[in-house]
Write an enzyme that holds these catalytic residues in place. Structure first.
Site, PDB file in Angstrom:
ATOM      1  CE1 TYR A  12     -11.364 -10.858  39.043  1.00  0.00           C
ATOM      2  CE2 TYR A  12     -10.618  -9.645  40.981  1.00  0.00           C
ATOM      3  CZ  TYR A  12     -10.466 -10.693  40.088  1.00  0.00           C
ATOM      4  OH  TYR A  12      -9.440 -11.586  40.247  1.00  0.00           O
ATOM      5  N   GLY A  46     -20.879  -9.017  34.484  1.00  0.00           N
ATOM      6  CA  GLY A  46     -20.094  -7.783  34.608  1.00  0.00           C
ATOM      7  C   GLY A  46     -19.071  -7.898  35.715  1.00  0.00           C
ATOM      8  CB  VAL A  80     -19.549  -3.514  41.866  1.00  0.00           C
ATOM      9  CG1 VAL A  80     -20.389  -4.237  42.901  1.00  0.00           C
ATOM     10  CG2 VAL A  80     -19.539  -2.023  42.137  1.00  0.00           C
ATOM     11  CE  LYS A 125     -26.700   9.091  39.802  1.00  0.00           C
ATOM     12  NZ  LYS A 125     -26.357   8.061  40.790  1.00  0.00           N
ATOM     13  N   GLY A 144     -16.647  -5.667  36.576  1.00  0.00           N
ATOM     14  CA  GLY A 144     -15.997  -4.363  36.743  1.00  0.00           C
ATOM     15  C   GLY A 144     -15.606  -4.152  38.197  1.00  0.00           C
TER      16      GLY A 144
HETATM   17  P1  NAD Z   1     -17.849  -0.885  35.884  1.00  0.00           P
HETATM   18  O1  NAD Z   1     -18.007  -0.005  34.697  1.00  0.00           O
HETATM   19  O2  NAD Z   1     -16.557  -0.900  36.634  1.00  0.00           O
HETATM   20  O3  NAD Z   1     -18.170  -2.418  35.486  1.00  0.00           O
HETATM   21  C1  NAD Z   1     -19.158  -2.798  34.586  1.00  0.00           C
HETATM   22  C2  NAD Z   1     -18.621  -4.041  33.882  1.00  0.00           C
HETATM   23  O4  NAD Z   1     -19.657  -4.597  33.097  1.00  0.00           O
HETATM   24  C3  NAD Z   1     -17.451  -3.742  32.941  1.00  0.00           C
HETATM   25  O5  NAD Z   1     -16.361  -4.620  33.219  1.00  0.00           O
HETATM   26  C4  NAD Z   1     -18.053  -3.988  31.553  1.00  0.00           C
HETATM   27  O6  NAD Z   1     -17.087  -4.465  30.620  1.00  0.00           O
HETATM   28  C5  NAD Z   1     -19.111  -5.024  31.855  1.00  0.00           C
HETATM   29  N1  NAD Z   1     -20.177  -5.133  30.872  1.00  0.00           N
HETATM   30  C6  NAD Z   1     -20.744  -4.166  30.128  1.00  0.00           C
HETATM   31  N2  NAD Z   1     -21.704  -4.689  29.337  1.00  0.00           N
HETATM   32  C7  NAD Z   1     -21.767  -6.013  29.620  1.00  0.00           C
HETATM   33  C8  NAD Z   1     -22.546  -7.095  29.134  1.00  0.00           C
HETATM   34  N3  NAD Z   1     -23.462  -6.921  28.179  1.00  0.00           N
HETATM   35  N4  NAD Z   1     -22.335  -8.331  29.650  1.00  0.00           N
HETATM   36  C9  NAD Z   1     -21.389  -8.538  30.600  1.00  0.00           C
HETATM   37  N5  NAD Z   1     -20.601  -7.545  31.081  1.00  0.00           N
HETATM   38  C10 NAD Z   1     -20.784  -6.297  30.600  1.00  0.00           C
HETATM   39  O7  NAD Z   1     -19.066  -0.517  36.846  1.00  0.00           O
HETATM   40  P2  NAD Z   1     -19.191  -0.817  38.401  1.00  0.00           P
HETATM   41  O8  NAD Z   1     -18.750   0.372  39.161  1.00  0.00           O
HETATM   42  O9  NAD Z   1     -18.630  -2.146  38.694  1.00  0.00           O
HETATM   43  O10 NAD Z   1     -20.785  -0.874  38.560  1.00  0.00           O
HETATM   44  C11 NAD Z   1     -21.517  -1.996  38.098  1.00  0.00           C
HETATM   45  C12 NAD Z   1     -23.007  -1.718  38.239  1.00  0.00           C
HETATM   46  O11 NAD Z   1     -23.311  -1.471  39.618  1.00  0.00           O
HETATM   47  C13 NAD Z   1     -23.484  -0.486  37.467  1.00  0.00           C
HETATM   48  O12 NAD Z   1     -24.803  -0.707  37.024  1.00  0.00           O
HETATM   49  C14 NAD Z   1     -23.482   0.616  38.530  1.00  0.00           C
HETATM   50  O13 NAD Z   1     -24.429   1.644  38.224  1.00  0.00           O
HETATM   51  C15 NAD Z   1     -23.916  -0.178  39.751  1.00  0.00           C
HETATM   52  N6  NAD Z   1     -23.496   0.435  41.013  1.00  0.00           N
HETATM   53  C16 NAD Z   1     -22.171   0.665  41.237  1.00  0.00           C
HETATM   54  C17 NAD Z   1     -21.772   1.236  42.451  1.00  0.00           C
HETATM   55  C18 NAD Z   1     -20.309   1.478  42.756  1.00  0.00           C
HETATM   56  O14 NAD Z   1     -19.982   1.763  43.919  1.00  0.00           O
HETATM   57  N7  NAD Z   1     -19.424   1.355  41.774  1.00  0.00           N
HETATM   58  C19 NAD Z   1     -22.741   1.580  43.422  1.00  0.00           C
HETATM   59  C20 NAD Z   1     -24.090   1.303  43.163  1.00  0.00           C
HETATM   60  C21 NAD Z   1     -24.460   0.738  41.941  1.00  0.00           C
END
Ligand code: NAD
Length: 339
Positions: free
Chosen positions: A180, A174, A178, A78, A176
């Site tokens: 959506y 959430g 993932v 990391k 975001g």
């Molecule tokens: P992102 O930042 O695109 O989405 C996170 C969403 O959560 C945002 O829309 C944000 O507004 C919302 N949010 C924040 N606080 C909140 C709350 N208190 N209540 C409701 N919504 C809230 O992140 P992502 O890439 O979609 O990743 C989401 C999670 O999955 C993270 O924990 C990330 O570490 C994990 N993850 C992501 C990936 C990837 O490929 N993107 C891979 C493995 C793990």
């Protein structure tokens, strides 16, 4: 710090400060297997340097578990870049990170993570070839979402006796990258969506396009549903929240959902099936690791199917031994790493 490294079996921590670009970065590499380490680069503001160091070390260990259980020939690593109050030139910062990564001669391979984008990885790629998830390779979030969707089917099968998601109530925290995309898969499969996001525009989009029911953010984890899918942030499964959950299972993408294995035991004793985060959210890692090895879309799609099978296996062991799936997954990963 050395005690934490010993406990997590992270054998090396590299650090770099580059005055010209403002880069302050840490790269942690797990002792795991004698293979190159792969893992995301975080670009976040931390309260202090120790918090950044602890995050890098803990996440390197988790990446090792994730890679082992996903059947990937990689070790866990990391990178953490400490975000300061002012960024003068983002491109220069990530090029400096690229030089740092290059100095490790392939021992660490970078990918996007919280706070970084494929455009940032393009800048890293100016200085090193040990990088994935560039704009050309594509953002891995879609495959993370697909893996979580397949994992939810396995979870539903194990806990509710059917992987038909029609009419199942899934609460997504959430929306975001993932969350959506997961919502789109679930909506297409006929699931009923309950959603929350701190960004009202994301909620509005899900209401309009996915026929989702909006729930106030703080209330979502305690709203009655079949499956709670945390897709926002880590640490959501603490003893207080677990005591209030009203779902049959928890299966979502967020990293480090549990505050500790005691929360996993509490889920188990409440009859709530938990899909271990580093198993169900491995889709993005599978994409970047296989792309780095030169494997194409078809090979990636086949490998993604393994997420559901691995979860089914973990759930079966958990049921047979009356242990939490989180403990079973950790024991399996450690066996694979030591083998
Ligand atoms: P992102 O930042 O695109 O989405 C996170 C969403 O959560 C945002 O829309 C944000 O507004 C919302 N949010 C924040 N606080 C909140 C709350 N208190 N209540 C409701 N919504 C809230 O992140 P992502 O890439 O979609 O990743 C989401 C999670 O999955 C993270 O924990 C990330 O570490 C994990 N993850 C992501 C990936 C990837 O490929 N993107 C891979 C493995 C793990």
């Amino acid at each position: 710090m050395l005690a934490l490294m010993q406990r997590t079996r992270v054998h090396t921590v590299h650090m770099m400060v580059d005055e010209a670009s403002g880069l302050r970065a840490i790269i942690a590499i797990h002792a795991g297997r004698a293979l190159p380490a792969i893992g995301g680069c975080r670009y976040l503001a931390y309260p202090d340097d120790d918090a950044a160091l602890n995050d890098a070390i803990a996440l390197a260990e988790t990446m090792s578990y994730k890679a082992a259980l996903a059947g990937l020939p990689f070790n866990g690593g990391k990178a953490v870049i400490l975000r300061g109050p002012h960024v003068q030139d983002r491109g220069r910062l990530f090029e400096a990170l690229g030089r740092f990564i290059d100095s490790l001669q392939g021992r660490y391979i970078a990918a996007v993570d919280s706070g970084t984008t494929p455009m940032d990885m393009d800048c890293v790629a100016h200085a090193t070839c040990h990088v994935t998830s560039t704009t050309q390779a594509g953002d891995p979030s879609a495959n993370t979402a697909l893996g979580v969707f397949e994992g939810i089917r396995s979870t539903a099968m194990a806990r509710l006796g059917s992987d038909n998601l029609e009419g199942l109530r899934v609460a997504i925290q959430g929306l975001g990258q993932v969350g959506y995309s997961l919502g789109e898969h679930l909506h297409a499969a006929g699931a009923e969506l309950l959603v929350s996001d701190t960004d009202p525009a994301r909620v509005q989009l899900a209401v309009e396009r996915l026929n989702a029911r909006p729930i106030v953010s703080d209330s979502l984890p305690t709203t009655p549903c079949d499956i709670f899918a945390p897709c926002a942030y880590g640490g959501i499964l603490d003893p207080k929240t677990v005591a209030q959950l009203r779902c049959a299972a928890v299966a979502g993408s967020a990293n480090a959902q549990l505050t500790g294995l005691d929360a996993a035991d509490q889920l188990e004793s409440r009859g709530i099936l938990y899909a271990p985060d580093y198993v169900i959210n491995a889709g993005g890692l599978i994409q970047v690791a296989l792309q780095y090895q030169g494997i194409g879309t078809q090979g990636i799609a086949e490998h993604l199917g393994g997420i559901g099978r691995r979860l089914t296996d973990i759930f079966a062991h958990a049921q047979a031994t009356h242990h939490s799936p989180a403990r079973i997954a950790q024991a399996m990963a450690e066996r694979m790493i030591l083998a």
